[in-house]
Design a protein around this motif. Sequence first.
Motif, short mmCIF file in Angstrom:
data_model
loop_
_atom_site.label_atom_id
_atom_site.label_comp_id
_atom_site.label_asym_id
_atom_site.label_seq_id
_atom_site.Cartn_x
_atom_site.Cartn_y
_atom_site.Cartn_z
N LEU A 383 6.63 -11.11 -0.91
CA LEU A 383 6.28 -10.32 -2.09
C LEU A 383 5.64 -8.98 -1.71
O LEU A 383 5.82 -7.98 -2.42
N ARG A 384 4.91 -8.94 -0.60
CA ARG A 384 4.37 -7.65 -0.14
C ARG A 384 5.52 -6.70 0.21
O ARG A 384 5.46 -5.51 -0.09
N ARG A 385 6.53 -7.24 0.86
CA ARG A 385 7.70 -6.41 1.21
C ARG A 385 8.47 -6.02 -0.04
O ARG A 385 9.06 -4.94 -0.11
N ALA A 386 8.47 -6.90 -1.04
CA ALA A 386 9.21 -6.66 -2.27
C ALA A 386 8.53 -5.64 -3.19
O ALA A 386 9.21 -4.95 -3.96
N ALA A 387 7.21 -5.53 -3.12
CA ALA A 387 6.45 -4.74 -4.10
C ALA A 387 6.96 -3.30 -4.26
O ALA A 387 7.14 -2.84 -5.40
N PRO A 388 7.25 -2.56 -3.17
CA PRO A 388 7.74 -1.18 -3.36
C PRO A 388 9.11 -1.12 -4.03
O PRO A 388 9.50 -0.07 -4.54
N LEU A 389 9.82 -2.24 -4.02
CA LEU A 389 11.16 -2.28 -4.62
C LEU A 389 11.12 -2.67 -6.09
O LEU A 389 12.16 -2.76 -6.75
N LEU A 390 9.92 -2.92 -6.60
CA LEU A 390 9.74 -3.35 -8.00
C LEU A 390 8.78 -2.38 -8.69
O LEU A 390 7.63 -2.73 -8.98
N PRO A 391 9.20 -1.16 -8.95
CA PRO A 391 8.32 -0.16 -9.57
C PRO A 391 7.69 -0.69 -10.86
O PRO A 391 8.36 -1.33 -11.67
N GLY A 392 6.41 -0.42 -11.00
CA GLY A 392 5.71 -0.85 -12.22
C GLY A 392 5.03 -2.19 -12.09
O GLY A 392 4.18 -2.55 -12.92
N TRP A 393 5.39 -2.95 -11.05
CA TRP A 393 4.73 -4.26 -10.86
C TRP A 393 3.56 -4.10 -9.91
O TRP A 393 3.69 -3.59 -8.80
N GLN A 394 2.41 -4.50 -10.39
CA GLN A 394 1.22 -4.45 -9.55
C GLN A 394 0.55 -5.81 -9.63
O GLN A 394 0.32 -6.35 -10.71
N ALA A 395 0.24 -6.37 -8.48
CA ALA A 395 -0.44 -7.67 -8.45
C ALA A 395 -1.16 -7.80 -7.13
O ALA A 395 -0.71 -7.29 -6.10
N HIS A 396 -2.31 -8.46 -7.17
CA HIS A 396 -2.98 -8.73 -5.90
C HIS A 396 -2.21 -9.86 -5.22
O HIS A 396 -1.69 -10.77 -5.86
N LEU A 397 -2.11 -9.79 -3.93
CA LEU A 397 -1.34 -10.78 -3.18
C LEU A 397 -2.24 -11.56 -2.23
O LEU A 397 -1.81 -12.00 -1.16
N ARG A 398 -3.48 -11.77 -2.67
CA ARG A 398 -4.35 -12.68 -1.92
C ARG A 398 -3.95 -14.12 -2.24
O ARG A 398 -3.48 -14.40 -3.34
N PRO A 399 -4.15 -15.04 -1.30
CA PRO A 399 -3.79 -16.44 -1.58
C PRO A 399 -4.59 -17.01 -2.75
O PRO A 399 -5.80 -16.80 -2.87
N LEU A 400 -3.88 -17.70 -3.63
CA LEU A 400 -4.50 -18.45 -4.73
C LEU A 400 -4.43 -19.93 -4.37
O LEU A 400 -3.65 -20.32 -3.50
N PRO A 401 -5.21 -20.79 -5.03
CA PRO A 401 -5.05 -22.23 -4.79
C PRO A 401 -3.58 -22.62 -4.93
O PRO A 401 -2.88 -22.15 -5.83
#
Length: 530
Positions: A383-401
């Motif tokens: 998803l970190r690699r995907a983020a620049p390819l998905l304009p407008g999507w912003q999300a923290h990518l820290r591990p969740l439970p």
Amino acid sequence: MNHGLLREDLPAILAREWDVLIVGGGITGAGILLEASRRGLKALLVEQRDFAWGTSSRSSKLVHGGLRYLKQGQFAMTRESVHERQALLTDAAGLVEPQGFAFGDYLGRKPGRRQFMLGLAIYDVMAGRRARRYVDAADFAMLAPHIEREGLRGGMLYQDAKTDDARLVLRVLQEARRHGGVAVNYLGVDALLREGDEKTGKVVGATLKDAVGGATPAVRARLVISATGAWADNLRGQVGAQPKLRPLRGSHLLLPAWRLPLAQAVSLMHPHDGRPVFAYPWEGVTLVGTTDVDHAGSLENEAAITRAELAYLLAALQWQFPQLALGEKDVLATFSGVRPVIDSGQLDPSKEAREHALWLENGLLTVAGGKLTTFRVIALDALRRAAPLLPGWQAHLRPLPIFDQPAPLAGKAMALDGQQRERLLGRHGAAAQALCDAAHDGELAPVPGTQTLWAQLRWGARQEDVQHLDDLLLRRTRLGLQLAGGALAIMPRLRAICQGELGWDDARWEAEQERYLALWRSHYSVPQGE
């Protein structure tokens, strides 16, 4: 009827606008679907066979830090794996369980006590707890009865973990669906859709092939992620990429627990080539593995153990447990999986690195390599690699439970003991209560010789996207591996419970049973021949 996903709803589902199309329904694809869905992306996963059909139902079932990788200097990978193992033990209790390991210290055998204990010390530091110890020969023989005594000086004890790998995939998919993700099995990619030029244009979706209904719908998405494991080079070939994977086969044996009774897992170095081999208690049987050989067969067919691999694993057992006189007549079942290892040109397959890699080629993002244990890390990297390819999507990518914790069971489920309730919650999460409520009289009892409840078969048939009998007996449950003859003896009761739930008429049931038993004999039994 089977209500997991109604196939008649597929055309409307596939016509939606998707942010991400994930190809591949193993642990990597499932992990990406979960992490994408819980962060607001509209994500669709398609799998050409059944969920977990490939490597993710045929692994060694170990959730481990990778002690062997320390020897190869892969400290970062080991640290990452140990951290994820601890997270799974906490978040997936009842599905991922601690497993003690014992390694005999024999005169003249490698690795010796000093080297092994140093590796275990590093392992413990990474985990933030001390789990290693050394015991003398008498105590070690008590922990691992029937072991070879000659030359035994003592043994090293340490901790790792184990799971039911197919159920782990299904639980991850279930959690992803709760966050709005969509997952469809028996829906494969026929061809990638390109923008502009068919050969050089950016990938913008895929034409699919429904193995159940035969339709060939097209799906568009802002990004296509291939998480197809050992099959990844097939899709990469459609964008003109050169092969990068080396398919390696790992084969395993399952023996009745009474023939090889173990409280601890016993690990050893094979007498022929020094590779690690293990035997440990799993789901009421004893699991023995694994081999590591180049897989030359077609990836379109299921992998199966060879006579040479059978002999290799039996040789290890006969060497470590000589007084048991174990042979092929003791083998209940076998299974083989193909690992997606990135080819670095090593002569010895077992020396190939197990790290994952990401490749972005003409808009197709491929995720390959990696381990069952680190699926969350792999998904977040994707998803970190995907983020620049998905304009407008912003999300923290820290591990969740990894999983939301379901409410305690009540009602009918209180007839189960504490361990049974924990197993159900681990395997079925928030659906565990409905599973118990749906049980008919006597179905909260286990199938004899296993820890699987009859009610889990009814629930699997009703709610878990079963299209074929092997889905139910080899992945929703593992009865085809645990019971003699692929579970032939329970077929009448299985039919009574599941035929109506699946909506199959007598002809369909009989055809499915014949198909399943033929598959079991050819790919999951002791191989015939010289």
